[in-house]
Design an enzyme around this catalytic site. Structure first.
Site, PDB file in Angstrom:
ATOM      1  N   SER A 267       0.831  -1.200   0.000  1.00  0.00           N
ATOM      2  CA  SER A 267       0.000   0.000   0.000  1.00  0.00           C
ATOM      3  C   SER A 267       0.868   1.253   0.000  1.00  0.00           C
ATOM      4  O   SER A 267       2.073   1.191   0.214  1.00  0.00           O
ATOM      5  CB  SER A 267      -0.890   0.003   1.241  1.00  0.00           C
ATOM      6  OG  SER A 267      -0.095   0.317   2.371  1.00  0.00           O
ATOM      7  N   LYS A 268       0.195   2.363  -0.216  1.00  0.00           N
ATOM      8  CA  LYS A 268       0.872   3.649  -0.234  1.00  0.00           C
ATOM      9  C   LYS A 268       1.602   3.882   1.091  1.00  0.00           C
ATOM     10  O   LYS A 268       2.690   4.423   1.119  1.00  0.00           O
ATOM     11  CB  LYS A 268      -0.181   4.734  -0.451  1.00  0.00           C
ATOM     12  CG  LYS A 268       0.392   6.097  -0.650  1.00  0.00           C
ATOM     13  CD  LYS A 268      -0.703   7.091  -0.931  1.00  0.00           C
ATOM     14  CE  LYS A 268      -0.864   8.086   0.184  1.00  0.00           C
ATOM     15  NZ  LYS A 268       0.357   8.711   0.648  1.00  0.00           N
TER      16      LYS A 268
END
Ligand code: GLU
Length: 512
Positions: A267-268
């Site tokens: 994920s970011k």
């Protein structure tokens, strides 16, 4: 006759493209290229609530930067357009297909309000159903054209009551399909719900639009992320319900991209935490203004980024690791894509970038630097040939091109500071005299080349009965201010005799 390979990348413009999305696009492109087929871009923007301004442009720009563009679709055109679902809806493309399903009793109208839907879920939960859904059983107690009389339905329609069209998922059947990557996948319809296909405002949902468009665009293979695997049984059913089973595309669901420790989806936040981008290009969130870093801005070459992505899920089955886009297109096959999630390794990503930096010609590096990889004035003002020389000497020591003029700032200006540790360790009483003597020898070199400088230097060491370690670091310190760097003879050659002499004189004065 063999079916023409036609694949599509079908992103929804709901935000920036994650690197997993770029990988999906890349695999589609490689597959099309390998089979001499078509690679389409279709924008799936049926969910207007999740529309994010700028996302579509971002997707287009990302593909352009990556270096593989669709040969048909949004932004390119083609005979089967428009290629954006909101425009296809405006053109009235989906309506007749919903009608086809309604007429065949494969779909029905439903009038339930959000409150009624919540109530149904709550009631079912109370009755002990752990995952309540709108399905063959519960639909009978809801407000829809299966449970209500024909007159009632007509009346509601005439009064303009909002409705949706739901797919009538059979109660107890087995759906089986073969995924190229996963093999046979089998699902019981009892576990599936009656998905909404169409809303009264005339907007199809993702499922309907996706199937209708894949059919109308003659898509032969659907290559997409694993997160779409749960939707695939419904999609297979829809092909059957439409009577399109014999031209149904083959499915290939790509493995997830995992965090470096393998613990969940990349994920970011992992990127922020561990210092690597998860987006191809920098992205500014239009509502929060938050900026997320991109591979492009970080200084990755698109070729390196492609190579990194190619290996996240696929391998060639040989030890070769470096592949150009063309080589990838020749070698790629879906059969060599694994099922298991693929861990992202940031160090390996840097390694790929380093290899591409080293592999480029010095002249190309210089022109890339001038072309925008660096905004430093020293780069803008530098002679291109000189810059190429700097790149040639520094590329083995850098990861990103833009680091070269920073790490090698001394190529553009005489040092004003001298490496402290080096100075303390090497610059002793007597060093000034020794270096002044070397300066005299150096100044006398007539045929000024790296080899001759080295030759003269060696003779000097012999005459002085000194080891290389006692003199060379001092020479480097005076000319570059550093304790380490590329061959000093080459550095001196590139800087030119006059400049090197000037630096030695001033360095000796400063260090005393
Ligand atoms: N619009 C879907 C997405 O955003 C496409 C899924 C598919 O390729 O079928 O990923």
């Amino acid at each position: 006759m063999e079916r023409r390979v036609r694949v599509r990348f079908a992103p929804s413009p709901t935000g920036p493209l994650h690197m997993g999305g770029v990988r999906t696009a890349l695999y589609n492109y490689l597959f099309a290229k390998k089979h001499g087929g078509d690679f389409l871009l279709r924008v799936e923007d049926t969910d207007q609530n999740r529309f994010v301004p700028g996302a579509e442009e971002y997707i287009q720009e990302s593909l352009k930067w990556c270096g593989f563009l669709p040969n048909e679709g949004q932004g390119v055109g083609g005979e089967l357009g428009p290629y954006k679902q909101s425009e296809r809806k405006e053109a009235g493309l989906y309506k007749k297909y919903v009608q086809q399903l309604l007429d065949a009793d494969k779909a029905y109208y439903a009038f339930d309000t959000p409150e009624e839907l919540d109530q149904m879920r709550e009631d079912l939960k109370k009755a002990g159903v752990s995952a309540p859904q709108y399905n063959a059983i519960s639909r009978m107690r809801m407000k829809n054209s299966v449970s209500l009389s024909a007159e009632d339905v007509e009346k509601r329609m005439a009064e303009g009551e909002p409705y949706v069209v739901r797919f009538k998922m059979p109660r107890n059947e087995e759906i089986k399909f073969k995924d190229i990557i996963r093999g046979w996948v089998s699902v019981q319809t009892a576990n599936l719900d009656d998905k909404v296909l169409y809303k009264s405002d005339g907007m199809p949902t993702y499922h309907l639009a996706n199937i209708v468009d894949d059919h109308l665009m003659n898509i032969s293979h659907v290559i997409r992320g694993e997160e779409w695997l749960p939707s695939a049984p419904l999609h297979v059913y829809l092909y059957e319900a439409f009577g399109w089973a014999d031209t149904m595309p083959q499915f290939a669901h790509l493995p997830l991209l995992l965090k470096p420790d393998g613990n969940g989806k990349l994920s970011k936040r992992d990127g922020d935490r561990l210092g690597f981008p998860v987006f191809p290009l920098e992205w500014k969130d239009p509502s929060s203004g938050e900026i997320s870093s991109g591979y492009r801005e970080k200084g990755y070459f698109p070729e390196a980024f492609m190579n990194i992505l190619a290996f996240l899920g696929w391998n060639p089955g040989t030890s070769q690791e470096l592949f150009s886009l063309n080589e990838l297109a020749k070698t790629f096959s879906l059969e060599r894509v694994g099922k298991a999630g693929s861990k992202f390794d940031p160090d390996k990503a840097s390694w790929f970038q380093q290899q591409y930096l080293r592999g480029k010609e010095d002249a190309e590096l210089a022109s890339l630097l001038k072309g925008g990889y660096s905004n430093l004035d020293v780069v803008k003002n530098a002679d291109e040939q000189f810059l190429a020389g700097v790149c040639g000497m520094m590329k083995e020591r850098a990861t990103f091109l833009a680091d070269i003029p920073v790490e090698g700032a001394y190529f553009f200006a005489a040092p004003i500071e001298f490496d402290e540790k080096m100075t303390r360790k090497k610059w002793k009483d007597g060093s000034a005299e020794l270096m002044t003597e070397w300066l005299t020898e150096f100044s006398a070199i007539t045929d000024y080349t790296a080899e001759n400088i080295e030759q003269t230097f060696k003779s000097f060491l012999e005459a002085k009965e000194k080891g290389i370690g006692a003199v060379l670091p001092l020479f480097r310190l005076l000319v570059t201010g550093k304790g380490m760097g590329p061959s000093m003879f080459s550095v001196a050659e590139l800087l030119g005799k006059e400049e090197t002499v000037k630096r030695m004189e001033s360095g000796i004065k400063t260090l005393g």
